[in-house]
Design a protein around this motif. Structure first.
Motif, PDB file in Angstrom:
ATOM      1  N   CYS A  56       0.819  -1.222   0.000  1.00 61.22           N
ATOM      2  CA  CYS A  56       0.000   0.000   0.000  1.00 61.22           C
ATOM      3  C   CYS A  56       0.849   1.268   0.000  1.00 61.22           C
ATOM      4  O   CYS A  56       0.540   2.242   0.680  1.00 61.22           O
ATOM      5  CB  CYS A  56      -0.959  -0.010   1.187  1.00 61.22           C
ATOM      6  N   GLY A  57       1.936   1.268  -0.755  1.00 61.93           N
ATOM      7  CA  GLY A  57       2.786   2.452  -0.896  1.00 61.93           C
ATOM      8  C   GLY A  57       2.234   3.414  -1.939  1.00 61.93           C
ATOM      9  O   GLY A  57       1.049   3.366  -2.289  1.00 61.93           O
ATOM     10  N   SER A  58       3.109   4.261  -2.478  1.00 60.49           N
ATOM     11  CA  SER A  58       2.662   5.350  -3.361  1.00 60.49           C
ATOM     12  C   SER A  58       2.019   4.893  -4.659  1.00 60.49           C
ATOM     13  O   SER A  58       1.045   5.488  -5.108  1.00 60.49           O
ATOM     14  CB  SER A  58       3.832   6.281  -3.666  1.00 60.49           C
ATOM     15  N   ALA A 103     -13.206  -3.319   3.190  1.00 59.58           N
ATOM     16  CA  ALA A 103     -12.433  -4.535   2.906  1.00 59.58           C
ATOM     17  C   ALA A 103     -11.720  -4.998   4.176  1.00 59.58           C
ATOM     18  O   ALA A 103     -11.951  -4.467   5.260  1.00 59.58           O
ATOM     19  CB  ALA A 103     -11.429  -4.238   1.797  1.00 59.58           C
ATOM     20  N   ARG A 104     -10.820  -5.992   4.033  1.00 57.03           N
ATOM     21  CA  ARG A 104     -10.067  -6.482   5.193  1.00 57.03           C
ATOM     22  C   ARG A 104      -8.583  -6.185   5.020  1.00 57.03           C
ATOM     23  O   ARG A 104      -8.092  -6.081   3.902  1.00 57.03           O
ATOM     24  CB  ARG A 104     -10.319  -7.979   5.395  1.00 57.03           C
ATOM     25  N   ALA A 105      -7.897  -6.053   6.159  1.00 54.75           N
ATOM     26  CA  ALA A 105      -6.480  -5.684   6.158  1.00 54.75           C
ATOM     27  C   ALA A 105      -5.613  -6.841   6.652  1.00 54.75           C
ATOM     28  O   ALA A 105      -6.000  -7.565   7.569  1.00 54.75           O
ATOM     29  CB  ALA A 105      -6.258  -4.466   7.047  1.00 54.75           C
ATOM     30  N   TYR A 106      -4.454  -6.994   6.001  1.00 50.38           N
ATOM     31  CA  TYR A 106      -3.493  -8.041   6.359  1.00 50.38           C
ATOM     32  C   TYR A 106      -2.082  -7.463   6.362  1.00 50.38           C
ATOM     33  O   TYR A 106      -1.799  -6.523   5.619  1.00 50.38           O
ATOM     34  CB  TYR A 106      -3.541  -9.192   5.340  1.00 50.38           C
ATOM     35  N   PHE A 163      -6.540  -5.557   1.516  1.00 50.46           N
ATOM     36  CA  PHE A 163      -5.302  -4.781   1.354  1.00 50.46           C
ATOM     37  C   PHE A 163      -4.249  -5.380   2.264  1.00 50.46           C
ATOM     38  O   PHE A 163      -4.564  -5.838   3.363  1.00 50.46           O
ATOM     39  CB  PHE A 163      -5.533  -3.316   1.735  1.00 50.46           C
ATOM     40  N   CYS A 164      -3.006  -5.356   1.787  1.00 54.56           N
ATOM     41  CA  CYS A 164      -1.917  -5.927   2.579  1.00 54.56           C
ATOM     42  C   CYS A 164      -0.752  -4.954   2.604  1.00 54.56           C
ATOM     43  O   CYS A 164      -0.375  -4.394   1.576  1.00 54.56           O
ATOM     44  CB  CYS A 164      -1.489  -7.248   1.949  1.00 54.56           C
ATOM     45  N   ASP A 165      -0.194  -4.751   3.788  1.00 53.48           N
ATOM     46  CA  ASP A 165       1.033  -3.972   3.909  1.00 53.48           C
ATOM     47  C   ASP A 165       1.724  -4.375   5.197  1.00 53.48           C
ATOM     48  O   ASP A 165       1.073  -4.665   6.198  1.00 53.48           O
ATOM     49  CB  ASP A 165       0.752  -2.465   3.908  1.00 53.48           C
ATOM     50  N   ILE A 166       3.055  -4.397   5.137  1.00 58.18           N
ATOM     51  CA  ILE A 166       3.849  -4.740   6.316  1.00 58.18           C
ATOM     52  C   ILE A 166       3.594  -3.720   7.438  1.00 58.18           C
ATOM     53  O   ILE A 166       3.642  -4.038   8.617  1.00 58.18           O
ATOM     54  CB  ILE A 166       5.348  -4.864   5.943  1.00 58.18           C
ATOM     55  N   VAL A 167       3.288  -2.480   7.032  1.00 55.11           N
ATOM     56  CA  VAL A 167       2.818  -1.465   7.992  1.00 55.11           C
ATOM     57  C   VAL A 167       1.298  -1.581   7.993  1.00 55.11           C
ATOM     58  O   VAL A 167       0.614  -1.003   7.151  1.00 55.11           O
ATOM     59  CB  VAL A 167       3.264  -0.038   7.581  1.00 55.11           C
ATOM     60  N   ILE A 168       0.783  -2.379   8.928  1.00 49.53           N
ATOM     61  CA  ILE A 168      -0.632  -2.769   8.913  1.00 49.53           C
ATOM     62  C   ILE A 168      -1.583  -1.571   8.895  1.00 49.53           C
ATOM     63  O   ILE A 168      -2.647  -1.624   8.284  1.00 49.53           O
ATOM     64  CB  ILE A 168      -0.952  -3.741  10.077  1.00 49.53           C
ATOM     65  N   GLU A 169      -1.171  -0.456   9.522  1.00 49.28           N
ATOM     66  CA  GLU A 169      -2.035   0.739   9.555  1.00 49.28           C
ATOM     67  C   GLU A 169      -2.373   1.230   8.149  1.00 49.28           C
ATOM     68  O   GLU A 169      -3.473   1.721   7.909  1.00 49.28           O
ATOM     69  CB  GLU A 169      -1.380   1.885  10.348  1.00 49.28           C
ATOM     70  N   ASP A 188       0.419  -9.869   6.087  1.00 43.21           N
ATOM     71  CA  ASP A 188       1.120 -10.990   5.435  1.00 43.21           C
ATOM     72  C   ASP A 188       0.329 -11.407   4.189  1.00 43.21           C
ATOM     73  O   ASP A 188      -0.836 -11.796   4.291  1.00 43.21           O
ATOM     74  CB  ASP A 188       1.219 -12.147   6.431  1.00 43.21           C
ATOM     75  N   TYR A 189       0.962 -11.318   3.020  1.00 43.75           N
ATOM     76  CA  TYR A 189       0.220 -11.606   1.778  1.00 43.75           C
ATOM     77  C   TYR A 189      -0.181 -13.075   1.666  1.00 43.75           C
ATOM     78  O   TYR A 189      -1.208 -13.407   1.070  1.00 43.75           O
ATOM     79  CB  TYR A 189       0.983 -11.123   0.538  1.00 43.75           C
ATOM     80  N   LYS A 190       0.604 -13.975   2.271  1.00 42.91           N
ATOM     81  CA  LYS A 190       0.248 -15.406   2.205  1.00 42.91           C
ATOM     82  C   LYS A 190      -1.047 -15.664   2.975  1.00 42.91           C
ATOM     83  O   LYS A 190      -1.904 -16.451   2.543  1.00 42.91           O
ATOM     84  CB  LYS A 190       1.387 -16.259   2.771  1.00 42.91           C
ATOM     85  N   GLU A 191      -1.160 -14.981   4.095  1.00 38.88           N
ATOM     86  CA  GLU A 191      -2.370 -15.085   4.919  1.00 38.88           C
ATOM     87  C   GLU A 191      -3.572 -14.542   4.136  1.00 38.88           C
ATOM     88  O   GLU A 191      -4.643 -15.143   4.117  1.00 38.88           O
ATOM     89  CB  GLU A 191      -2.146 -14.254   6.184  1.00 38.88           C
ATOM     90  N   LEU A 192      -3.364 -13.406   3.476  1.00 36.34           N
ATOM     91  CA  LEU A 192      -4.422 -12.794   2.671  1.00 36.34           C
ATOM     92  C   LEU A 192      -4.887 -13.758   1.579  1.00 36.34           C
ATOM     93  O   LEU A 192      -6.095 -13.986   1.411  1.00 36.34           O
ATOM     94  CB  LEU A 192      -3.921 -11.493   2.041  1.00 36.34           C
ATOM     95  N   LEU A 193      -3.944 -14.330   0.846  1.00 36.39           N
ATOM     96  CA  LEU A 193      -4.289 -15.218  -0.269  1.00 36.39           C
ATOM     97  C   LEU A 193      -5.086 -16.428   0.204  1.00 36.39           C
ATOM     98  O   LEU A 193      -6.071 -16.830  -0.427  1.00 36.39           O
ATOM     99  CB  LEU A 193      -3.023 -15.665  -1.005  1.00 36.39           C
ATOM    100  N   ALA A 194      -4.678 -16.982   1.349  1.00 33.24           N
ATOM    101  CA  ALA A 194      -5.359 -18.166   1.888  1.00 33.24           C
ATOM    102  C   ALA A 194      -6.765 -17.824   2.384  1.00 33.24           C
ATOM    103  O   ALA A 194      -7.722 -18.562   2.136  1.00 33.24           O
ATOM    104  CB  ALA A 194      -4.541 -18.772   3.017  1.00 33.24           C
ATOM    105  N   ALA A 195      -6.895 -16.690   3.039  1.00 30.77           N
ATOM    106  CA  ALA A 195      -8.182 -16.327   3.651  1.00 30.77           C
ATOM    107  C   ALA A 195      -9.185 -15.771   2.646  1.00 30.77           C
ATOM    108  O   ALA A 195     -10.374 -16.071   2.708  1.00 30.77           O
ATOM    109  CB  ALA A 195      -7.954 -15.311   4.766  1.00 30.77           C
ATOM    110  N   GLU A 196      -8.699 -14.964   1.703  1.00 33.60           N
ATOM    111  CA  GLU A 196      -9.607 -14.235   0.812  1.00 33.60           C
ATOM    112  C   GLU A 196      -9.879 -14.921  -0.518  1.00 33.60           C
ATOM    113  O   GLU A 196     -10.901 -14.672  -1.142  1.00 33.60           O
ATOM    114  CB  GLU A 196      -9.047 -12.835   0.524  1.00 33.60           C
ATOM    115  N   LYS A 197      -8.934 -15.724  -0.980  1.00 36.42           N
ATOM    116  CA  LYS A 197      -9.019 -16.335  -2.308  1.00 36.42           C
ATOM    117  C   LYS A 197      -9.485 -15.304  -3.362  1.00 36.42           C
ATOM    118  O   LYS A 197     -10.520 -15.487  -4.011  1.00 36.42           O
ATOM    119  CB  LYS A 197      -9.958 -17.544  -2.308  1.00 36.42           C
ATOM    120  N   PRO A 198      -8.730 -14.203  -3.529  1.00 37.16           N
ATOM    121  CA  PRO A 198      -9.159 -13.176  -4.488  1.00 37.16           C
ATOM    122  C   PRO A 198      -9.104 -13.681  -5.930  1.00 37.16           C
ATOM    123  O   PRO A 198      -8.368 -14.619  -6.233  1.00 37.16           O
ATOM    124  CB  PRO A 198      -8.147 -12.039  -4.280  1.00 37.16           C
TER     125      PRO A 198
END
Length: 339
Positions: free
Chosen positions: A11-13, A51-54, A34-40, A56-66
């Motif tokens: 979620c950078g620039s 939406a939901r925030a993560y 949305f996923c970012d190492i800086v969770i905020e 860890d992208y692996k966690e996002l992929l497993a949970a959301e199945k986008p």
């Protein structure tokens, strides 16, 4: 038709200015995560778009199945995140440079093929109105063959662009892998291949860190390219254009010259040998200061809606990356590198 469920990873620039607002504006898309190492950062967008925030992208992929993802992470994560997304069955739009090495790029292409998903690289220069117009003019044949060219992309550097300013990953070699060449140079290797409908055959390059302190990544590069057609030209990438940002391309052809992005009003100017001039005001090339719609998101979504393989494919992204990798090899060896 149900909407395409999209997750934005990083979620950078580039996500803030291009990916997220362009997905939000597309009626075929539902932003689900949305996923970012800086969770905020991820939480802020998750809240805004329901939406939901993560973190860890692996966690996002497993949970959301986008259905699809945008990979807007530091360069060293482009390959692992793209491969993980493909293996989770998601179509992938990855920022440039698509990878840090030829092997990584090939692994990404293979992962997409094996999992029957699309892989597209965000080479937005192809879709900018002046470049679309330039391609059209070249294909009309009015200028004849391109003989020589110069293409350049320079600005003051990522400090003013990145969400982390001077502490950005852009300046950290393990994360960035390459500097101005990965940030700007690869845009221009992609553009010149696209405009000329030709491949780079040979590269000679001078690549340096001239002015950015405390970093090992390159801030300047000047490359000489010979195309398969025989056309020769220069490609310049710089993070030290502190005044006078440049994103222009000039093509000298058999029947005249085409100037792209050299004039403040008319983005494409054709000057023919017979003395006639054609000027086209077709809309600007996007810059960090002036964000215009990149066209990339709509192009990607359209591929998904119509089930059409992307024009700016992983294979295309890899060919453009290979030019930059060859330039680094030339700098390291002091030789001209054949592709």
């Amino acid at each position: 038709m149900s909407k395409i469920k999209v997750a934005v990873i990083g979620c950078g620039s580039i996500a803030k200015h291009r990916h997220i607002p362009e997905y939000a504006a597309n009626e075929n898309v539902e932003l689900v995560a949305f996923c970012d190492i800086v969770i905020e950062r991820a939480q802020e967008y998750a809240q805004k778009y329901g939406a939901r925030a993560y973190a860890d992208y692996k966690e996002l992929l497993a949970a959301e199945k986008p259905d699809a993802v945008s990979i807007c992470l530091p360069n060293h994560l482009h390959a692992p995140a793209s491969i993980a997304a493909a293996e989770a069955g998601a179509h992938v739009l990855v920022e440039k440079p698509m990878a840090g090495s030829k092997e990584e790029g090939e692994a990404m292409i293979e992962a997409a093929r094996k999992n029957n998903v699309f892989l597209m690289v965000a080479h937005n220069q192809r879709l900018m109105p002046p470049h679309v117009k330039a391609k059209e003019i070249l294909e009309s044949g009015v200028l004849g063959k391109v003989l020589t060219f110069r293409t350049s992309f320079g600005h003051p550097g990522p400090e003013g662009w990145s969400v982390d300013g001077r502490n950005s990953w852009f300046f950290d070699k393990p994360q960035a892998i390459m500097g101005a060449m990965g940030d700007l140079g690869v845009h221009k290797s992609d553009l010149i291949r696209h405009l000329l409908g030709d491949e780079v055959a040979e590269v000679s390059a001078f690549i340096s860190t001239l002015h950015k302190e405390g970093t090992e990544v390159d801030d300047n590069a000047t490359c000489i390219l010979r195309m398969k057609s025989g056309a020769i030209g220069t490609l310049v990438a710089s993070w030290t254009y502190y005044r006078g940002e440049d994103n222009s391309t000039v093509l000298w052809c058999e029947n005249g010259v085409m100037k792209i992005g050299t004039d403040p009003v008319d983005q494409v100017i054709v000057e023919l040998r017979d003395g006639t001039t054609q000027r086209y005001n077709v809309g600007e090339i996007a810059t960090n200061e002036k964000q215009t719609t990149s066209g990339i998101i709509d192009e990607f979504v359209n591929c998904l809606v119509t089930n059409t393989p992307p024009r700016i494919s992983g294979e295309e992204g890899l060919k453009s990356l290979n030019v930059i990798l060859a330039a680094f090899e030339s700098q390291a060896t002091g030789r001209t590198v054949k592709l």
